[in-house]
Design a protein around this motif. Structure first.
Motif, PDB file in Angstrom:
ATOM      1  N   UNK A 259       5.024  13.912  -2.322  1.00  0.00           N
ATOM      2  CA  UNK A 259       4.762  12.897  -3.429  1.00  0.00           C
ATOM      3  C   UNK A 259       3.468  12.584  -3.463  1.00  0.00           C
ATOM      4  N   UNK A 260       2.804  12.272  -2.089  1.00  0.00           N
ATOM      5  CA  UNK A 260       1.400  11.572  -2.030  1.00  0.00           C
ATOM      6  C   UNK A 260       0.477  12.651  -1.225  1.00  0.00           C
ATOM      7  N   UNK A 261      -0.728  13.004  -1.806  1.00  0.00           N
ATOM      8  CA  UNK A 261      -1.304  13.991  -0.936  1.00  0.00           C
ATOM      9  C   UNK A 261      -2.278  13.395   0.162  1.00  0.00           C
ATOM     10  N   UNK A 262      -2.957  13.878   0.897  1.00  0.00           N
ATOM     11  CA  UNK A 262      -3.728  13.294   1.984  1.00  0.00           C
ATOM     12  C   UNK A 262      -4.611  12.807   1.407  1.00  0.00           C
ATOM     13  N   UNK A 263      -5.037  11.147   1.738  1.00  0.00           N
ATOM     14  CA  UNK A 263      -5.900  10.371   1.317  1.00  0.00           C
ATOM     15  C   UNK A 263      -5.870   9.994  -0.009  1.00  0.00           C
ATOM     16  N   UNK A 264      -4.969  10.224  -0.817  1.00  0.00           N
ATOM     17  CA  UNK A 264      -4.465   9.846  -2.043  1.00  0.00           C
ATOM     18  C   UNK A 264      -4.610   8.275  -2.239  1.00  0.00           C
ATOM     19  N   UNK A 265      -5.144   7.872  -3.458  1.00  0.00           N
ATOM     20  CA  UNK A 265      -5.140   6.437  -3.974  1.00  0.00           C
ATOM     21  C   UNK A 265      -3.606   6.079  -4.478  1.00  0.00           C
ATOM     22  N   UNK A 266      -3.179   5.121  -4.029  1.00  0.00           N
ATOM     23  CA  UNK A 266      -1.813   4.568  -4.303  1.00  0.00           C
ATOM     24  C   UNK A 266      -1.851   3.194  -4.576  1.00  0.00           C
ATOM     25  N   UNK A 267      -0.441   2.898  -5.403  1.00  0.00           N
ATOM     26  CA  UNK A 267      -0.582   1.367  -5.351  1.00  0.00           C
ATOM     27  C   UNK A 267       1.010   0.991  -5.942  1.00  0.00           C
ATOM     28  N   UNK A 268       1.542  -0.075  -5.806  1.00  0.00           N
ATOM     29  CA  UNK A 268       2.838  -0.580  -6.196  1.00  0.00           C
ATOM     30  C   UNK A 268       3.799   0.459  -5.728  1.00  0.00           C
ATOM     31  N   UNK A 269       3.672   0.572  -4.330  1.00  0.00           N
ATOM     32  CA  UNK A 269       4.953   1.491  -3.951  1.00  0.00           C
ATOM     33  C   UNK A 269       6.168   0.820  -3.600  1.00  0.00           C
TER      34      UNK A 269
ATOM     35  N   UNK B  85      -1.358  -2.618   5.616  1.00  0.00           N
ATOM     36  CA  UNK B  85      -0.663  -3.384   4.876  1.00  0.00           C
ATOM     37  C   UNK B  85      -1.406  -3.487   3.499  1.00  0.00           C
ATOM     38  N   UNK B  86      -0.586  -3.646   2.314  1.00  0.00           N
ATOM     39  CA  UNK B  86      -0.878  -3.214   1.025  1.00  0.00           C
ATOM     40  C   UNK B  86      -0.510  -4.517   0.076  1.00  0.00           C
ATOM     41  N   UNK B  87      -1.089  -4.767  -1.063  1.00  0.00           N
ATOM     42  CA  UNK B  87      -1.018  -5.757  -1.726  1.00  0.00           C
ATOM     43  C   UNK B  87      -0.731  -5.171  -3.105  1.00  0.00           C
ATOM     44  N   UNK B  88       0.311  -5.875  -3.782  1.00  0.00           N
ATOM     45  CA  UNK B  88       0.959  -5.449  -5.207  1.00  0.00           C
ATOM     46  C   UNK B  88      -0.260  -5.301  -6.195  1.00  0.00           C
ATOM     47  N   UNK B  89      -0.580  -4.300  -6.807  1.00  0.00           N
ATOM     48  CA  UNK B  89      -1.349  -4.107  -7.863  1.00  0.00           C
ATOM     49  C   UNK B  89      -2.795  -3.835  -7.391  1.00  0.00           C
TER      50      UNK B  89
END
Length: 301
Positions: free
Chosen positions: A242-252, A209-213
């Motif tokens: 588009x994303x590497x393993x364990x990459x930090x991501x947000x705002x998908x 689960x993710x939260x914007x920003x």
């Protein structure tokens, strides 16, 4: 005691049957000239504040004038004194007192302005509205928008908790006349879910689960695909990494409660086949991809 020049008296003058010889002299204007007479006595003036405080009394000598009083009450501005409760006959402070009277206060509610601040919004605008004390008011529907956020309500400063939800009815936001009240939009970041698809691999991974920003590191890939190397994640099945393993991501995503799928991207493994000729003619190593056919010709002496 009435002076020898007295010939008539206004109907407003009410004289006592016994007047002290020390009573003050008063002159009453008349169309036929002034009327001079002497009289004494006490009259009571009652000030009715019309519900804006307790009524009170003052005593005056007959023939005196009232000194104007300006009462104060929270949220209101005093206007004028009237002789009647319906506030139609204005009291003239040049009149002299001849009888007990009640004066009625007229009040006007303060007015103030309500403005709306988007507090970091990305689009939209709202006009200010006028408000009056003790008169309830329906706030207009919010028309601000902020990417990745839901409108939660209105606050009285930029960082406080919600005071009024959308379309709230408000009243008495200030007691100061001509004040300016600013309501700030409060925003709540959207929540969304990210799932992981193994494509041609095997195994299982839990969604997150993710939260914007708010940045989150993608979990380490735990899918397996014998003969293939894990390259990363794509947001499309069969798409590029588009994303590497364990990459930090947000705002998908900018859509609340959406479920996104990231797809594992695999590349076929390669291997090298080396030959030991045991002193014979050397043979160059052969590099092959996993699953590719390999033909070896054996020579026997």
């Amino acid at each position: 005691r009435i002076s020898s020049s007295f010939t008539s008296i206004s109907s407003r003058a009410m004289l006592s049957t016994e007047i002290s010889s020390n009573a003050p002299e008063y002159v009453y204007p008349s169309s036929n000239g002034s009327i001079r007479f002497y009289y004494d006595g006490i009259v009571k003036v009652t000030y009715n504040l019309m519900g804006k405080g307790s009524s009170f009394n003052e005593n005056f000598n007959v023939g005196e004038k009232i000194t104007a009083i300006t009462p104060v009450f929270k949220g209101y501005i005093f206007d004028k004194w009237y002789e009647d409760k319906d506030l139609t006959i204005l009291w003239d402070f040049n009149d002299i007192l001849t009888r007990d009277i009640t004066l009625y206060a007229k009040w006007n509610p303060i007015s103030y302005e309500i403005k709306f601040d988007g507090n970091g919004h990305t689009e939209g605008k709202m006009n200010h509205i006028d408000a009056y004390y003790d008169i309830s008011l329906l706030l207009p529907s919010n028309s601000f928008e902020k990417t990745g956020y839901n409108f939660a309500g209105w606050t009285l400063d930029k960082n406080s908790e919600v005071k009024y939800v959308n379309l709230s009815t408000v009243i008495n936001l200030t007691t100061e006349n001509n004040d300016e009240i600013i309501l700030y939009a409060k925003w709540s970041p959207i929540q969304y879910t990210v799932e992981f698809n193994k494509t041609s691999g095997t195994g299982a991974m839990s969604s997150i689960n993710m939260t914007y920003d708010r940045a989150v590191n993608l979990p380490k890939n735990s899918f397996e695909n014998p003969g293939y190397n894990f390259m990363g994640w794509s947001d499309k099945n069969g798409g590029e990494v588009k994303y590497s393993d364990q990459q930090s991501v947000k705002n998908l995503t900018e859509t609340d409660s959406q479920t996104l799928t990231l797809y594992a991207v695999w590349s076929v493994g390669k291997y090298t086949l080396s030959f030991n000729t045991d002193g014979g003619t050397s043979i160059s190593p052969i590099i092959k991809e996993y699953g590719e056919n390999l033909w070896i010709l054996a020579l026997f002496g």
